[in-house]
Design a protein around this motif. Structure first.
Motif, PDB file in Angstrom:
ATOM      1  N   GLU A  36      54.762  52.639  86.222  1.00 26.73           N
ATOM      2  CA  GLU A  36      53.789  52.905  85.163  1.00 26.73           C
ATOM      3  C   GLU A  36      53.774  51.711  84.212  1.00 26.73           C
ATOM      4  O   GLU A  36      54.830  51.265  83.758  1.00 26.73           O
ATOM      5  CB  GLU A  36      54.159  54.179  84.415  1.00 26.73           C
ATOM      6  CG  GLU A  36      53.141  54.590  83.374  1.00 26.73           C
ATOM      7  CD  GLU A  36      53.528  55.869  82.659  1.00 26.73           C
ATOM      8  OE1 GLU A  36      53.646  55.819  81.416  1.00 26.73           O
ATOM      9  OE2 GLU A  36      53.730  56.891  83.345  1.00 26.73           O
ATOM     10  N   ARG A  39      51.868  52.557  79.884  1.00 22.75           N
ATOM     11  CA  ARG A  39      51.512  53.982  79.770  1.00 22.75           C
ATOM     12  C   ARG A  39      50.037  54.238  80.053  1.00 22.75           C
ATOM     13  O   ARG A  39      49.508  55.296  79.683  1.00 22.75           O
ATOM     14  CB  ARG A  39      51.886  54.528  78.387  1.00 22.75           C
ATOM     15  CG  ARG A  39      53.349  54.348  78.042  1.00 22.75           C
ATOM     16  CD  ARG A  39      53.760  55.176  76.847  1.00 22.75           C
ATOM     17  NE  ARG A  39      55.159  54.951  76.514  1.00 22.75           N
ATOM     18  CZ  ARG A  39      55.855  55.674  75.654  1.00 22.75           C
ATOM     19  NH1 ARG A  39      55.262  56.698  75.025  1.00 22.75           N
ATOM     20  NH2 ARG A  39      57.121  55.397  75.394  1.00 22.75           N
ATOM     21  N   VAL A  42      48.961  52.683  86.683  1.00 16.65           N
ATOM     22  CA  VAL A  42      49.977  52.952  87.698  1.00 16.65           C
ATOM     23  C   VAL A  42      49.845  51.915  88.800  1.00 16.65           C
ATOM     24  O   VAL A  42      48.747  51.694  89.336  1.00 16.65           O
ATOM     25  CB  VAL A  42      49.830  54.366  88.297  1.00 16.65           C
ATOM     26  CG1 VAL A  42      50.774  54.542  89.490  1.00 16.65           C
ATOM     27  CG2 VAL A  42      50.121  55.418  87.231  1.00 16.65           C
ATOM     28  N   ARG A 111      46.150  55.346  84.953  1.00 18.67           N
ATOM     29  CA  ARG A 111      47.015  56.521  84.934  1.00 18.67           C
ATOM     30  C   ARG A 111      46.196  57.772  84.681  1.00 18.67           C
ATOM     31  O   ARG A 111      45.349  57.809  83.779  1.00 18.67           O
ATOM     32  CB  ARG A 111      48.068  56.363  83.837  1.00 18.67           C
ATOM     33  CG  ARG A 111      49.044  57.519  83.704  1.00 18.67           C
ATOM     34  CD  ARG A 111      50.031  57.237  82.584  1.00 18.67           C
ATOM     35  NE  ARG A 111      50.932  58.345  82.365  1.00 18.67           N
ATOM     36  CZ  ARG A 111      50.675  59.376  81.563  1.00 18.67           C
ATOM     37  NH1 ARG A 111      49.525  59.417  80.885  1.00 18.67           N
ATOM     38  NH2 ARG A 111      51.559  60.354  81.406  1.00 18.67           N
TER      39      ARG A 111
END
Length: 318
Positions: A36, A39, A42, A111
């Protein structure tokens, strides 16, 4: 903080348009390393694994998964899937040394929002969640495009007794081994391996680890928000995808899941999967997959205490 190679780090920063300030690593998967980034992104890289017994390299496929994601996206309204960047298949995954072997490319994608789920949420209090799961599985299993490279036997090869059974011999007591051999021979004779059914597109690992719940207040019932990791997609018996859910779910939860699945799949397709034997086939798929995980771990150094405990308990008289 986990450090990407200079080449890969520079490539990622160019793709996301920002410097890498934070990384978190998840190394628990069978075949992929999940990182990750900030934040917000990915990065999923295939592990360059080697067979510990023959030194044969094994690498995950990403191009196949990308095609499947593109086909499924429009079919899963209200449920998010990874949306890899177009350049993912060209990322410089290999180390910076020019002589190093270049593994298969990975995937870089935004993400997905959501909360991790646990088996404890497969209860009779969460029936909307059950209906969500049934709808999504019907969409996956009802997808008909031909994807080159899909395999029928992703969990060991097609010869169960040659590929996986030797691992069972190493795991079980003599008494349990007799029970296991009787079970698997009877299951194959009864067709519980699903070989007599027309195979469908399966996720391959449709369990709690790859399902995210929609973020909501603590008073709201859980709803399915996203499905992750289609790297184990295969052509198989639909029971493969039901097994991780139905063996853990409450009775009414399971009934609602299947009712939703039947509604969205259609009656003809529902009858074609031979529902009368579905629960028995789910049990077979769960036991076979647990044995595969143990076999895989022996080859590539992956350990799953949960799979070991489940497989052993499956053939315990206690």
């Amino acid at each position: 903080m986990y450090q990407l190679s200079a080449t890969l780090g520079a490539w990622v920063e160019a793709q996301i348009g920002a410097p890498i300030t934070e990384t978190r690593i998840n190394d628990s998967g069978w075949s992929n390393l999940v990182i990750e980034i900030n934040r917000a992104w990915v990065l999923r890289l295939p592990k360059a694994l080697s067979d510990r017994h023959s030194e044969t390299p094994w690498l995950a496929e990403s191009a196949l998964e990308l095609g499947i994601l593109q086909a499924l996206g429009p079919r899963l309204a209200g449920v998010a899937l990874p949306q890899p960047l177009a350049n993912s298949l060209a990322m410089p995954v290999a180390p910076d040394k020019a002589s190093a072997p270049s593994p298969q490319p990975g995937l870089l994608y935004p993400r997905l929002p959501g909360m991790g789920m646990s088996p404890a949420q497969l209860t009779d209090d969460n029936l909307e969640f059950a209906r969500d799961l049934g709808r999504v599985l019907a969409a996956i299993h009802g997808t008909r495009p031909q994807f080159q490279g899909l395999e029928a036997y992703p969990y060991g090869d097609g010869d169960f007794w040659t590929s996986l059974w030797p691992m069972a011999i190493r795991q079980l007591s003599q008494e349990a081994l007799k029970l296991a051999e009787h079970y698997f021979r009877d299951a194959h004779e009864r067709g519980l391996d699903g070989r007599q059914l027309k195979p469908v597109l399966c996720h391959g690992d449709f369990g709690p680890a790859n399902l995210l719940l929609k973020e909501a207040c603590s008073q709201s019932p859980p709803r399915l928000g996203a499905v992750l990791d289609f790297s184990d997609c295969c052509l198989q018996d639909p029971a493969l995808d039901f097994a991780p859910l139905l063996r853990r779910a409450g009775k009414v939860f399971g009934q609602q899941l299947l009712a939703s699945y039947r509604q969205h799949l259609g009656e003809t397709a529902w009858q074609a999967l031979e529902p009368a034997s579905l629960f028995d086939r789910c049990e077979f798929q769960a036991r076979r997959k647990a044995l595969f995980v143990l076999w895989y771990g022996d080859k590539y150094g992956f350990h799953s205490q949960g799979s070991q405990d489940f497989f052993r308990s499956s053939f315990s008289r206690g």
